[in-house]
Design an enzyme around this catalytic site. Structure first.
Site, mmCIF file in Angstrom:
data_model
loop_
_atom_site.group_PDB
_atom_site.id
_atom_site.type_symbol
_atom_site.label_atom_id
_atom_site.label_comp_id
_atom_site.label_asym_id
_atom_site.label_seq_id
_atom_site.Cartn_x
_atom_site.Cartn_y
_atom_site.Cartn_z
ATOM 1 N N ASP A 10 0.862 -1.177 0.000
ATOM 2 C CA ASP A 10 0.000 0.000 0.000
ATOM 3 C C ASP A 10 0.907 1.237 0.000
ATOM 4 O O ASP A 10 2.133 1.138 0.123
ATOM 5 C CB ASP A 10 -0.879 -0.038 1.255
ATOM 6 C CG ASP A 10 -1.731 1.199 1.422
ATOM 7 O OD1 ASP A 10 -2.433 1.569 0.466
ATOM 8 O OD2 ASP A 10 -1.676 1.820 2.506
ATOM 9 N N ALA A 12 -0.054 5.301 1.329
ATOM 10 C CA ALA A 12 -0.159 6.156 2.518
ATOM 11 C C ALA A 12 -0.334 5.327 3.778
ATOM 12 O O ALA A 12 -1.189 4.446 3.853
ATOM 13 C CB ALA A 12 -1.320 7.127 2.363
ATOM 14 N N ALA A 43 -13.248 10.960 9.936
ATOM 15 C CA ALA A 43 -12.697 10.805 8.590
ATOM 16 C C ALA A 43 -11.792 9.588 8.488
ATOM 17 O O ALA A 43 -11.686 8.968 7.421
ATOM 18 C CB ALA A 43 -11.926 12.061 8.191
ATOM 19 N N MET A 47 -10.820 4.427 6.404
ATOM 20 C CA MET A 47 -9.572 4.602 5.670
ATOM 21 C C MET A 47 -9.114 3.299 5.031
ATOM 22 O O MET A 47 -9.223 2.214 5.613
ATOM 23 C CB MET A 47 -8.491 5.133 6.606
ATOM 24 C CG MET A 47 -7.252 5.605 5.901
ATOM 25 S SD MET A 47 -7.611 6.969 4.793
ATOM 26 C CE MET A 47 -6.015 7.189 4.047
ATOM 27 N N LYS A 51 -11.586 6.200 -2.502
ATOM 28 C CA LYS A 51 -12.034 7.424 -1.854
ATOM 29 C C LYS A 51 -13.519 7.735 -2.044
ATOM 30 O O LYS A 51 -14.147 8.304 -1.148
ATOM 31 C CB LYS A 51 -11.160 8.597 -2.312
ATOM 32 C CG LYS A 51 -9.710 8.446 -1.877
ATOM 33 C CD LYS A 51 -9.594 8.322 -0.366
ATOM 34 C CE LYS A 51 -8.185 8.035 0.122
ATOM 35 N NZ LYS A 51 -7.887 6.599 0.222
ATOM 36 N N HIS A 54 -15.087 5.622 0.446
ATOM 37 C CA HIS A 54 -14.773 6.200 1.758
ATOM 38 C C HIS A 54 -15.798 7.288 2.109
ATOM 39 O O HIS A 54 -16.329 7.318 3.222
ATOM 40 C CB HIS A 54 -13.361 6.784 1.712
ATOM 41 C CG HIS A 54 -12.842 7.272 3.027
ATOM 42 N ND1 HIS A 54 -11.643 6.863 3.553
ATOM 43 C CD2 HIS A 54 -13.342 8.170 3.919
ATOM 44 C CE1 HIS A 54 -11.434 7.474 4.713
ATOM 45 N NE2 HIS A 54 -12.457 8.279 4.955
ATOM 46 N N ARG A 158 -10.580 -2.473 -3.799
ATOM 47 C CA ARG A 158 -10.718 -2.879 -2.403
ATOM 48 C C ARG A 158 -12.172 -2.849 -1.919
ATOM 49 O O ARG A 158 -12.899 -1.948 -2.333
ATOM 50 C CB ARG A 158 -9.897 -1.948 -1.518
ATOM 51 C CG ARG A 158 -8.434 -1.865 -1.885
ATOM 52 C CD ARG A 158 -7.747 -0.830 -1.052
ATOM 53 N NE ARG A 158 -6.316 -0.830 -1.328
ATOM 54 C CZ ARG A 158 -5.428 -0.134 -0.643
ATOM 55 N NH1 ARG A 158 -5.843 0.640 0.354
ATOM 56 N NH2 ARG A 158 -4.153 -0.186 -0.932
ATOM 57 N N ASP A 184 -1.807 -1.037 5.965
ATOM 58 C CA ASP A 184 -2.112 -0.567 7.312
ATOM 59 C C ASP A 184 -3.604 -0.478 7.578
ATOM 60 O O ASP A 184 -4.009 -0.093 8.679
ATOM 61 C CB ASP A 184 -1.491 0.816 7.549
ATOM 62 C CG ASP A 184 -2.114 1.891 6.670
ATOM 63 O OD1 ASP A 184 -2.784 2.789 7.212
ATOM 64 O OD2 ASP A 184 -1.934 1.834 5.448
#
Length: 259
Positions: A10, A12, A43, A47, A51, A54, A158, A184
């Protein structure tokens, strides 16, 4: 002999942007554009997802949807998700270049894995336009993966396996069990798990911890353990086979798995 042919990282919170800060302010600013206040903690919760998804997950939160209804007179729908996403992307494009530093030890880890004969792939919940701001900065620090699959490269990514399947094709590696996925977030771990890959969750550099390097270094042993346990449960529940503090620990884990 190395049983693994590739690692797919991944971005970030895993390889760059220790603490995964870049998207957070962009989400807060995008919602504020529509008169709705959200917190950094709110927010952070979805994660790792693409997006747009999200944003949809944030709007599905009863507290956020209630604020939206109070401001706009109706519950958010698909059209509002699209409008928010259209506002979010340029905001994230603008700020992301400030959050491109490699996680400490990441470059050395990649070098060690390449020395072991492994290819280096990557997937992300970012769009291609956002990643175009990140790639040159990562390359300047010596990190150039062999491929990249972005959230908008495929119709579905994802937490499903399709981005990982694309990595296997791009990297010319198989079977999935010979590939390690490192992430993460729960959606990123699920991406690897559903593809049949070995999955490694990152505990301290990512979204759940949500702290800078200096802040993590200042934590007590007890505080670090609490974060490891909290992040570890999230990642284990998503399908993580193994857990490490940061990607700097990955070569040692690969050596151990080979042994």
């Amino acid at each position: 002999m190395n049983r693994f042919k590739a690692v797919v990282f991944d971005w970030a919170g895993t390889m760059i942007d220790f603490g995964s800060f870049a998207p957070m302010g962009a989400f807060v600013e995008a919602f504020r554009h529509f008169g709705v206040e959200v917190s950094i903690d709110e927010a952070r919760r979805p994660m790792g997802s693409p997006k747009r998804e999200h944003i949809a997950a944030m709007l599905a939160d009863p507290r956020i949807s209630a604020r939206w209804q109070a401001t706009h007179g109706s519950l958010p729908d698909s059209a509002q998700i699209d409008r928010l996403f259209e506002v979010f992307v340029p905001i994230n494009e603008r700020v992301v270049a400030q959050y491109t530093d490699l996680v400490p030890g990441a470059k050395a880890a990649v070098d060690a894995l390449r020395t072991m004969g492994m290819k280096i792939g990557s997937t992300t919940g970012y769009t291609r336009s956002i990643m175009e701001r990140i790639l040159p900065a990562a390359a300047a620090q010596g990190y150039v993966p062999d491929n990249l699959v972005c959230a908008d490269d495929l119709a579905q990514t994802r937490p499903g396996p399709l981005a990982m399947y694309q990595c296997l094709i791009d990297l010319l590696v198989h079977p999935p069990q010979a590939v390690i996925k490192v992430d993460d977030t729960a959606p990123g771990i699920a991406e690897g798990s559903t593809a049949g890959c070995v999955t490694v969750g990152v505990l301290l550099s990512g979204n759940t911890c949500g702290r800078t390097v200096a802040e993590v270094q200042a934590l007590s042993a007890g505080e670090l353990q609490e974060i490891r346990e909290r992040a570890g449960k999230i990642l284990r529940d998503a399908g993580a086979d193994h857990l490490i503090d940061t990607v700097a620990d990955l070569p040692a884990l690969v050596h151990a798995l080979n042994a």
